[in-house]
Scaffold this motif. Structure first.
Motif, PDB file in Angstrom:
ATOM      1  N   ASP A 448      77.052  75.026  55.596  1.00  0.00           N
ATOM      2  CA  ASP A 448      78.007  75.373  54.547  1.00  0.00           C
ATOM      3  C   ASP A 448      78.948  76.500  54.951  1.00  0.00           C
ATOM      4  O   ASP A 448      79.772  76.939  54.141  1.00  0.00           O
ATOM      5  N   GLY A 449      78.782  77.012  56.168  1.00  0.00           N
ATOM      6  CA  GLY A 449      79.664  78.081  56.631  1.00  0.00           C
ATOM      7  C   GLY A 449      79.178  79.479  56.320  1.00  0.00           C
ATOM      8  O   GLY A 449      79.903  80.445  56.563  1.00  0.00           O
ATOM      9  N   TYR A 450      77.954  79.600  55.798  1.00  0.00           N
ATOM     10  CA  TYR A 450      77.390  80.918  55.517  1.00  0.00           C
ATOM     11  C   TYR A 450      76.795  81.500  56.802  1.00  0.00           C
ATOM     12  O   TYR A 450      76.134  80.791  57.561  1.00  0.00           O
ATOM     13  N   PHE A 451      76.991  82.805  56.995  1.00  0.00           N
ATOM     14  CA  PHE A 451      76.459  83.491  58.177  1.00  0.00           C
ATOM     15  C   PHE A 451      75.112  84.130  57.835  1.00  0.00           C
ATOM     16  O   PHE A 451      74.916  84.652  56.732  1.00  0.00           O
ATOM     17  N   TRP A 452      74.213  84.127  58.837  1.00  0.00           N
ATOM     18  CA  TRP A 452      72.867  84.692  58.673  1.00  0.00           C
ATOM     19  C   TRP A 452      72.636  85.689  59.804  1.00  0.00           C
ATOM     20  O   TRP A 452      72.596  85.325  60.971  1.00  0.00           O
ATOM     21  N   PHE A 453      72.488  86.935  59.440  1.00  0.00           N
ATOM     22  CA  PHE A 453      72.385  88.029  60.410  1.00  0.00           C
ATOM     23  C   PHE A 453      71.018  88.036  61.079  1.00  0.00           C
ATOM     24  O   PHE A 453      69.983  87.840  60.432  1.00  0.00           O
ATOM     25  N   LEU A 454      71.017  88.289  62.400  1.00  0.00           N
ATOM     26  CA  LEU A 454      69.774  88.349  63.160  1.00  0.00           C
ATOM     27  C   LEU A 454      69.464  89.751  63.681  1.00  0.00           C
ATOM     28  O   LEU A 454      68.305  90.129  63.803  1.00  0.00           O
ATOM     29  N   GLY A 455      70.487  90.513  64.014  1.00  0.00           N
ATOM     30  CA  GLY A 455      70.267  91.861  64.548  1.00  0.00           C
ATOM     31  C   GLY A 455      71.258  92.175  65.655  1.00  0.00           C
ATOM     32  O   GLY A 455      72.119  91.364  66.003  1.00  0.00           O
ATOM     33  N   ARG A 456      71.143  93.382  66.200  1.00  0.00           N
ATOM     34  CA  ARG A 456      71.976  93.747  67.342  1.00  0.00           C
ATOM     35  C   ARG A 456      71.574  92.909  68.552  1.00  0.00           C
ATOM     36  O   ARG A 456      70.412  92.502  68.687  1.00  0.00           O
ATOM     37  N   THR A 457      72.531  92.653  69.412  1.00  0.00           N
ATOM     38  CA  THR A 457      72.224  91.852  70.602  1.00  0.00           C
ATOM     39  C   THR A 457      71.108  92.489  71.418  1.00  0.00           C
ATOM     40  O   THR A 457      70.283  91.793  72.005  1.00  0.00           O
ATOM     41  N   ASP A 458      71.067  93.826  71.456  1.00  0.00           N
ATOM     42  CA  ASP A 458      70.030  94.522  72.216  1.00  0.00           C
ATOM     43  C   ASP A 458      68.656  94.444  71.548  1.00  0.00           C
ATOM     44  O   ASP A 458      67.635  94.714  72.187  1.00  0.00           O
ATOM     45  N   ASP A 459      68.635  94.102  70.253  1.00  0.00           N
ATOM     46  CA  ASP A 459      67.383  94.103  69.509  1.00  0.00           C
ATOM     47  C   ASP A 459      66.678  92.752  69.493  1.00  0.00           C
ATOM     48  O   ASP A 459      65.521  92.666  69.079  1.00  0.00           O
ATOM     49  N   LEU A 460      67.355  91.692  69.896  1.00  0.00           N
ATOM     50  CA  LEU A 460      66.747  90.370  69.844  1.00  0.00           C
ATOM     51  C   LEU A 460      65.533  90.278  70.773  1.00  0.00           C
ATOM     52  O   LEU A 460      65.537  90.825  71.872  1.00  0.00           O
ATOM     53  N   THR A 489      60.221  95.184  66.983  1.00  0.00           N
ATOM     54  CA  THR A 489      60.751  95.266  68.347  1.00  0.00           C
ATOM     55  C   THR A 489      59.959  94.330  69.245  1.00  0.00           C
ATOM     56  O   THR A 489      58.909  93.790  68.857  1.00  0.00           O
ATOM     57  N   GLY A 490      60.450  94.155  70.466  1.00  0.00           N
ATOM     58  CA  GLY A 490      59.729  93.368  71.455  1.00  0.00           C
ATOM     59  C   GLY A 490      59.076  94.270  72.477  1.00  0.00           C
ATOM     60  O   GLY A 490      59.649  95.289  72.878  1.00  0.00           O
ATOM     61  N   VAL A 491      57.875  93.926  72.892  1.00  0.00           N
ATOM     62  CA  VAL A 491      57.187  94.672  73.940  1.00  0.00           C
ATOM     63  C   VAL A 491      56.869  93.697  75.080  1.00  0.00           C
ATOM     64  O   VAL A 491      56.674  92.491  74.849  1.00  0.00           O
ATOM     65  N   PRO A 492      56.826  94.194  76.325  1.00  0.00           N
ATOM     66  CA  PRO A 492      56.546  93.302  77.456  1.00  0.00           C
ATOM     67  C   PRO A 492      55.205  92.599  77.299  1.00  0.00           C
ATOM     68  O   PRO A 492      54.222  93.189  76.867  1.00  0.00           O
ATOM     69  N   ASP A 493      55.205  91.310  77.643  1.00  0.00           N
ATOM     70  CA  ASP A 493      53.985  90.513  77.565  1.00  0.00           C
ATOM     71  C   ASP A 493      53.937  89.613  78.788  1.00  0.00           C
ATOM     72  O   ASP A 493      54.904  88.885  79.064  1.00  0.00           O
ATOM     73  N   PRO A 494      52.849  89.645  79.553  1.00  0.00           N
ATOM     74  CA  PRO A 494      52.789  88.880  80.815  1.00  0.00           C
ATOM     75  C   PRO A 494      52.867  87.372  80.621  1.00  0.00           C
ATOM     76  O   PRO A 494      53.284  86.653  81.529  1.00  0.00           O
ATOM     77  N   ILE A 551      67.579 102.605  61.714  1.00  0.00           N
ATOM     78  CA  ILE A 551      66.352 102.651  62.516  1.00  0.00           C
ATOM     79  C   ILE A 551      66.701 102.683  63.996  1.00  0.00           C
ATOM     80  O   ILE A 551      67.518 101.896  64.476  1.00  0.00           O
ATOM     81  N   LYS A 552      66.049 103.576  64.728  1.00  0.00           N
ATOM     82  CA  LYS A 552      66.247 103.676  66.176  1.00  0.00           C
ATOM     83  C   LYS A 552      65.236 102.778  66.889  1.00  0.00           C
ATOM     84  O   LYS A 552      64.213 103.227  67.394  1.00  0.00           O
ATOM     85  N   ARG A 553      65.535 101.497  66.929  1.00  0.00           N
ATOM     86  CA  ARG A 553      64.618 100.577  67.610  1.00  0.00           C
ATOM     87  C   ARG A 553      64.534 100.874  69.100  1.00  0.00           C
ATOM     88  O   ARG A 553      63.493 100.676  69.730  1.00  0.00           O
ATOM     89  N   ALA A 554      65.656 101.365  69.671  1.00  0.00           N
ATOM     90  CA  ALA A 554      65.655 101.691  71.097  1.00  0.00           C
ATOM     91  C   ALA A 554      64.647 102.800  71.394  1.00  0.00           C
ATOM     92  O   ALA A 554      63.981 102.786  72.440  1.00  0.00           O
ATOM     93  N   GLU A 555      64.498 103.737  70.476  1.00  0.00           N
ATOM     94  CA  GLU A 555      63.530 104.818  70.669  1.00  0.00           C
ATOM     95  C   GLU A 555      62.106 104.283  70.597  1.00  0.00           C
ATOM     96  O   GLU A 555      61.231 104.708  71.360  1.00  0.00           O
ATOM     97  N   ILE A 556      61.868 103.352  69.695  1.00  0.00           N
ATOM     98  CA  ILE A 556      60.542 102.743  69.602  1.00  0.00           C
ATOM     99  C   ILE A 556      60.220 101.980  70.886  1.00  0.00           C
ATOM    100  O   ILE A 556      59.126 102.086  71.445  1.00  0.00           O
ATOM    101  N   ARG A 557      61.215 101.226  71.379  1.00  0.00           N
ATOM    102  CA  ARG A 557      61.001 100.475  72.618  1.00  0.00           C
ATOM    103  C   ARG A 557      60.718 101.407  73.800  1.00  0.00           C
ATOM    104  O   ARG A 557      59.856 101.136  74.639  1.00  0.00           O
ATOM    105  N   ALA A 558      61.451 102.525  73.846  1.00  0.00           N
ATOM    106  CA  ALA A 558      61.264 103.471  74.949  1.00  0.00           C
ATOM    107  C   ALA A 558      59.859 104.059  74.933  1.00  0.00           C
ATOM    108  O   ALA A 558      59.221 104.227  75.986  1.00  0.00           O
TER     109      ALA A 558
END
Length: 565
Positions: A448-460, A489-494, A551-558
């Motif tokens: 229908d042309g509605y946009f759905w937000f996902l997040g910052r490109t760095d946060d995906l 956030t995402g964390v490394p997973d083998p 929210i500082k997701r980058a700080e959480i990731r760091a």
């Protein structure tokens, strides 16, 4: 200069309110809306002074002070007081092009100062009252700020930074505290100034710099976002069409004056719509019941706040409050959870209409009155904005495919888009690519042309071949009664590449435990696609945030990268 012809605004006058379009469909809105920018436009002269001359007693603001005192102010008041303060600032040594940091609470002097600087041509830099001496030092020296207009409770922090700020030569205090050495008192210089500040041939307008916002800097040092004098007209759609304001409306946007949302919701567009700006100058912690008391007592008719505020409000006993004057509600800044939307509508009978934009822009996407709200969707493109979703190769994404929200740069459109990041041409060039402004935000568009937000490109988060937006998972988590806030956030997973992790702040009465973590995981699986559930949950007392509350997701990731999860 942005231009479009055959516009009601251009034909009638430079002032507002204009005759409001009342389209029956989104398509009709796109086909009938247009706007022109008069030559050398200046909101303070072309709207405020002109409108005040025609209708001086038109209500402009209802101001509720920290002590509960109400002041009713008209357009003539702001026209006269801004002229007086333009003279006062000129006498203090300020001139066209000088940058002025404003650190004031939601007091009337903020609006007067902004308008005075618009007339003078000095460039306001609205700043939050939470700035530290280090923050002030950085901003003053980076921008070459010449003056500061500050709350008396903030003056000590400015003084702590002042010795390291050689460009800062004019300091004005607002408030009754004793005046520090070298400072000017706002009321004293105001009283000595004339009330008339005529427009001259050299007056600012058009492409001249109107104001500068410092971005909140979630992934680096703040950037200086510059807007021209055409910027206020970009907020015509904000006030008239998204907020759906009518002359006589009393509109409350719950925003601090240190951030761009203040000019989005408490200034240009609302006055152009003919509405009265309702300003509640509360200090300290936000208390939901106090907000409801104020809205009830003063018969607020239109309300805009982040979804977090609505979440707090629906936890109150809303039946105790007479909200019968309230007729329209909007939200922006975060994703609106479906449960909050439905709970609010069930209690008040009102839908909540979402919008999306950035410090660099005006309203880019919104759910307008002629559209059916879809809870969680940020709406469809604003008239005059060609917003698309592009993939990593710069090609348009079909419906259902995620990509980056981008704005096609078209001559005569994009009214309200920033002129660039000052002193950072490389950063400006990095977001203006191949004829598009790249927002850095991810989304997808439905059929229908509605946009759905996902997040910052760095946060995906990329997990087991899936691309997961943090807002989707956060939105699911906060529907649980135990959760007040969540950052995903995402964390490394083998095995998976990344695993989904939730950092959660619990509501009073709840304690983090493996059992609760399991309960939250099962809850998310029911609320959204099961593969999105957080495999790791970390309970914390508070989330790291910028001074603007992001929210500082980058700080959480760091932090996660520095330790084993």
């Amino acid at each position: 200069m942005h231009r479009q012809d055959n516009n009601r605004f251009a034909r009638e006058s430079k002032t507002m309110p204009v005759a409001k379009l009342r389209p029956k469909s989104y398509r009709e809105l796109l086909e009938t809306f247009s706007i022109a920018v008069p030559e050398n436009y200046n909101f303070a002269f072309d709207f405020l002074d002109a409108e005040a001359a025609q209708d001086p007693t038109r209500p402009a603001m209802i101001h509720i002070g920290p002590d509960g005192t109400r002041r009713d102010l008209d357009l003539a008041y702001f026209s006269k007081e801004s002229a007086r303060m333009a003279n006062a600032f000129k006498a203090a040594g300020l001139a066209k092009g000088d940058k002025v940091m404003i650190i004031l609470y939601r007091r009337v002097e903020w609006w007067v100062t902004m308008l005075a600087l618009h007339k003078l041509g000095a460039v306001p830099v609205p700043s939050p009252n939470l700035l530290t001496p280090h923050d002030i030092d950085f901003r003053v020296n980076y921008a070459g700020i010449k003056a500061v207009v500050a709350e008396d409770s903030v003056v000590d922090r400015v003084e702590a930074a002042r010795a390291a700020c050689p460009t800062l030569t004019v300091c004005v205090q607002v408030g009754a505290s004793p005046l520090p050495a070298g400072w000017l008192d706002y009321e004293t210089i105001r009283a000595a100034a004339a009330e008339d500040f005529p427009r001259t041939a050299e007056a600012p307008g058009g492409d001249d710099s109107l104001l500068i916002f410092f971005s909140s800097g979630t992934t680096g040092m703040p950037k200086m976002v510059e807007h021209s004098h055409a910027y206020p007209l970009g907020h015509l759609t904000t006030g008239v069409y998204w907020h759906n304001l009518e002359p006589g409306d009393v509109h409350l946007t719950l925003a601090d004056t240190g951030w761009g949302k203040a000019v989005w919701g408490k200034f240009y567009g609302q006055w152009m719509a003919g509405a009265t700006v309702f300003t509640w100058d509360f200090r300290g912690k936000f208390v939901p019941s106090e907000l409801l008391d104020v809205m009830t007592a003063h018969k607020v008719t239109s309300f805009c706040a982040p979804p977090t505020v609505y979440r707090f409000l629906i936890r109150e006993d809303l039946k105790k409050y007479d909200l019968s004057a309230l007729r329209y509600c909007t939200t922006a800044g975060e994703l609106l959870n479906d449960g909050v939307f439905r709970a609010w509508k069930e209690i008040t009978g009102l839908s909540i209409y979402e919008g999306y934009g950035q410090t660099e822009t005006c309203l880019q996407l919104a759910t307008f009155p002629c559209m059916t709200p879809k809870p969680g969707s940020i709406g469809r493109p604003t008239p005059g904005w060609n917003v698309v979703i592009l993939d990593e190769e710069g090609k348009p994404c079909p419906a259902g495919v995620e990509g980056e929200i981008c704005l096609k740069l078209e001559d005569g459109k994009n009214l309200g888009l920033f002129t660039g990041y000052l002193q950072e041409p490389a950063k400006t060039a990095s977001v203006m690519v191949d004829g598009y402004y790249h927002t850095g935000d991810k989304a997808w568009m439905d059929e229908d042309g509605y946009f759905w937000f996902l997040g910052r490109t760095d946060d995906l988060i990329k997990s087991s071949g899936y691309r997961i937006g943090p807002f989707e998972v956060e939105s699911a988590l906060i529907t649980h009664k135990a959760v007040v806030e969540a950052a995903v956030t995402g964390v490394p997973d083998p095995v998976r590449g990344q695993a989904v992790k939730a950092t959660v702040v619990l509501a009073p009465g709840y304690t983090g435990s493996p059992e609760l973590a399991k309960e939250l995981q099962e809850h998310v699986k029911k609320e959204t696609a099961p593969y999105k559930y957080p495999r790791i949950i970390d309970f914390v007392a508070e989330l790291p945030k910028t001074i603007s509350g992001k929210i500082k997701r980058a700080e959480i990731r760091a932090k996660d990268e520095s330790r084993e999860i």
